[in-house]
Design a protein around this motif. Structure first.
Motif, PDB file in Angstrom:
ATOM      1  N   MET A   1      24.048  25.138  -4.290  1.00 37.44           N
ATOM      2  CA  MET A   1      23.074  24.920  -3.249  1.00 37.44           C
ATOM      3  C   MET A   1      22.804  26.259  -2.558  1.00 37.44           C
ATOM      4  SD  MET A   1      23.058  22.106  -0.169  1.00 37.44           S
ATOM      5  CE  MET A   1      23.815  20.935  -1.210  1.00 37.44           C
ATOM      6  N   SER A   2      21.553  26.546  -2.318  1.00 41.36           N
ATOM      7  CA  SER A   2      21.199  27.846  -1.733  1.00 41.36           C
ATOM      8  C   SER A   2      21.491  27.876  -0.233  1.00 41.36           C
ATOM      9  CB  SER A   2      19.722  28.148  -1.979  1.00 41.36           C
ATOM     10  OG  SER A   2      18.907  27.368  -1.129  1.00 41.36           O
ATOM     11  N   GLU A   3      21.570  29.079   0.286  1.00 37.04           N
ATOM     12  CA  GLU A   3      21.819  29.279   1.713  1.00 37.04           C
ATOM     13  C   GLU A   3      20.689  28.676   2.545  1.00 37.04           C
ATOM     14  OE1 GLU A   3      22.320  33.014   4.777  1.00 37.04           O
ATOM     15  OE2 GLU A   3      22.899  33.291   2.694  1.00 37.04           O
ATOM     16  N   TRP A   4      19.445  28.775   2.037  1.00 33.09           N
ATOM     17  CA  TRP A   4      18.288  28.225   2.750  1.00 33.09           C
ATOM     18  C   TRP A   4      18.435  26.714   2.928  1.00 33.09           C
ATOM     19  CZ3 TRP A   4      14.298  24.784   1.576  1.00 33.09           C
ATOM     20  CH2 TRP A   4      13.221  24.787   2.457  1.00 33.09           C
ATOM     21  N   VAL A   5      18.881  26.037   1.900  1.00 32.70           N
ATOM     22  CA  VAL A   5      19.045  24.582   1.956  1.00 32.70           C
ATOM     23  C   VAL A   5      20.096  24.214   2.994  1.00 32.70           C
ATOM     24  CG1 VAL A   5      19.737  22.542   0.657  1.00 32.70           C
ATOM     25  CG2 VAL A   5      18.286  24.261  -0.422  1.00 32.70           C
ATOM     26  N   LYS A   7      20.981  25.942   5.621  1.00 35.75           N
ATOM     27  CA  LYS A   7      20.421  26.203   6.951  1.00 35.75           C
ATOM     28  C   LYS A   7      19.414  25.125   7.347  1.00 35.75           C
ATOM     29  CE  LYS A   7      21.033  31.189   6.951  1.00 35.75           C
ATOM     30  NZ  LYS A   7      20.373  32.504   6.967  1.00 35.75           N
ATOM     31  N   MET A   8      18.604  24.688   6.392  1.00 33.49           N
ATOM     32  CA  MET A   8      17.604  23.657   6.692  1.00 33.49           C
ATOM     33  C   MET A   8      18.278  22.333   7.043  1.00 33.49           C
ATOM     34  SD  MET A   8      14.703  25.002   6.716  1.00 33.49           S
ATOM     35  CE  MET A   8      13.787  23.487   6.822  1.00 33.49           C
ATOM     36  N   GLN A   9      19.361  22.005   6.375  1.00 36.40           N
ATOM     37  CA  GLN A   9      20.098  20.788   6.713  1.00 36.40           C
ATOM     38  C   GLN A   9      20.622  20.870   8.146  1.00 36.40           C
ATOM     39  OE1 GLN A   9      22.792  20.815   3.238  1.00 36.40           O
ATOM     40  NE2 GLN A   9      22.178  18.672   3.007  1.00 36.40           N
ATOM     41  N   ALA A  10      21.127  22.029   8.534  1.00 37.07           N
ATOM     42  CA  ALA A  10      21.644  22.206   9.890  1.00 37.07           C
ATOM     43  C   ALA A  10      20.527  22.068  10.918  1.00 37.07           C
ATOM     44  CB  ALA A  10      22.327  23.563  10.022  1.00 37.07           C
ATOM     45  N   VAL A  11      19.371  22.646  10.620  1.00 32.90           N
ATOM     46  CA  VAL A  11      18.232  22.548  11.535  1.00 32.90           C
ATOM     47  C   VAL A  11      17.800  21.092  11.694  1.00 32.90           C
ATOM     48  CG1 VAL A  11      15.781  23.137  11.806  1.00 32.90           C
ATOM     49  CG2 VAL A  11      17.406  24.898  11.145  1.00 32.90           C
ATOM     50  N   LEU A  12      17.723  20.376  10.585  1.00 30.51           N
ATOM     51  CA  LEU A  12      17.315  18.972  10.632  1.00 30.51           C
ATOM     52  C   LEU A  12      18.341  18.106  11.352  1.00 30.51           C
ATOM     53  CD1 LEU A  12      15.755  18.678   7.099  1.00 30.51           C
ATOM     54  CD2 LEU A  12      14.566  18.342   9.273  1.00 30.51           C
ATOM     55  N   LYS A  13      19.615  18.358  11.121  1.00 28.17           N
ATOM     56  CA  LYS A  13      20.659  17.574  11.782  1.00 28.17           C
ATOM     57  C   LYS A  13      20.685  17.841  13.281  1.00 28.17           C
ATOM     58  CE  LYS A  13      23.582  16.900   7.778  1.00 28.17           C
ATOM     59  NZ  LYS A  13      24.861  17.206   7.126  1.00 28.17           N
ATOM     60  N   THR A  28       8.492  29.544  -0.571  1.00 30.59           N
ATOM     61  CA  THR A  28       7.819  29.810  -1.848  1.00 30.59           C
ATOM     62  C   THR A  28       8.683  29.419  -3.041  1.00 30.59           C
ATOM     63  OG1 THR A  28       8.647  32.072  -1.852  1.00 30.59           O
ATOM     64  CG2 THR A  28       6.474  31.710  -0.885  1.00 30.59           C
ATOM     65  N   SER A  29       9.793  28.753  -2.773  1.00 29.72           N
ATOM     66  CA  SER A  29      10.721  28.396  -3.838  1.00 29.72           C
ATOM     67  C   SER A  29      10.738  26.884  -4.059  1.00 29.72           C
ATOM     68  CB  SER A  29      12.136  28.879  -3.494  1.00 29.72           C
ATOM     69  OG  SER A  29      13.061  28.344  -4.415  1.00 29.72           O
ATOM     70  N   SER A  30      10.210  26.459  -5.181  1.00 33.53           N
ATOM     71  CA  SER A  30      10.233  25.032  -5.485  1.00 33.53           C
ATOM     72  C   SER A  30      11.664  24.574  -5.766  1.00 33.53           C
ATOM     73  CB  SER A  30       9.309  24.707  -6.656  1.00 33.53           C
ATOM     74  OG  SER A  30       9.699  25.418  -7.805  1.00 33.53           O
ATOM     75  N   LYS A  31      12.504  25.470  -6.274  1.00 31.54           N
ATOM     76  CA  LYS A  31      13.900  25.125  -6.528  1.00 31.54           C
ATOM     77  C   LYS A  31      14.606  24.770  -5.216  1.00 31.54           C
ATOM     78  CE  LYS A  31      18.210  27.042  -8.275  1.00 31.54           C
ATOM     79  NZ  LYS A  31      18.876  28.250  -8.761  1.00 31.54           N
ATOM     80  N   ASP A  32      14.384  25.578  -4.178  1.00 33.17           N
ATOM     81  CA  ASP A  32      14.993  25.296  -2.875  1.00 33.17           C
ATOM     82  C   ASP A  32      14.485  23.972  -2.314  1.00 33.17           C
ATOM     83  OD1 ASP A  32      16.507  27.590  -2.884  1.00 33.17           O
ATOM     84  OD2 ASP A  32      15.159  28.720  -1.570  1.00 33.17           O
ATOM     85  N   LEU A  33      13.192  23.710  -2.468  1.00 33.84           N
ATOM     86  CA  LEU A  33      12.639  22.457  -1.966  1.00 33.84           C
ATOM     87  C   LEU A  33      13.234  21.251  -2.678  1.00 33.84           C
ATOM     88  CD1 LEU A  33       8.890  23.447  -1.573  1.00 33.84           C
ATOM     89  CD2 LEU A  33      10.482  22.868   0.254  1.00 33.84           C
TER      90      LEU A  33
END
Length: 72
Positions: A1-5, A7-13, A28-33
């Motif tokens: 799992m990428s660092e961006w993912v 961080k996004m989970q933390a922001v959403l939580k 710009t990363s479909s893999k991260d999405l």
């Protein structure tokens, strides 16, 4: 799992959905999405985050679309 993912989970939580939506629309990363969508689905957060789910789908569609190119 990428660092961006992660961080996004933390922001959403934390409840900052507006910031998460802005980041999703700017990625710009479909893999991260795809990883984010899978992680949210696994955590059973997607039903509560309908706007986020739609933003992920919209951005994946935009990234899959052919780009218009400009001549130099």
């Amino acid at each position: 799992m990428s660092e961006w993912v992660i961080k996004m989970q933390a922001v959403l939580k934390s409840g900052n959905t507006a910031a998460a939506l802005a980041q999703i629309k700017a990625t710009t990363s479909s893999k991260d999405l795809r990883q984010l969508h899978a992680a949210l689905d696994k955590a059973k957060l997607l039903p509560r985050l309908q706007g986020v789910d739609q933003a992920i789908q919209d951005q994946l569609t935009a990234l899959a679309s052919p780009r218009l190119s400009r001549s130099p």
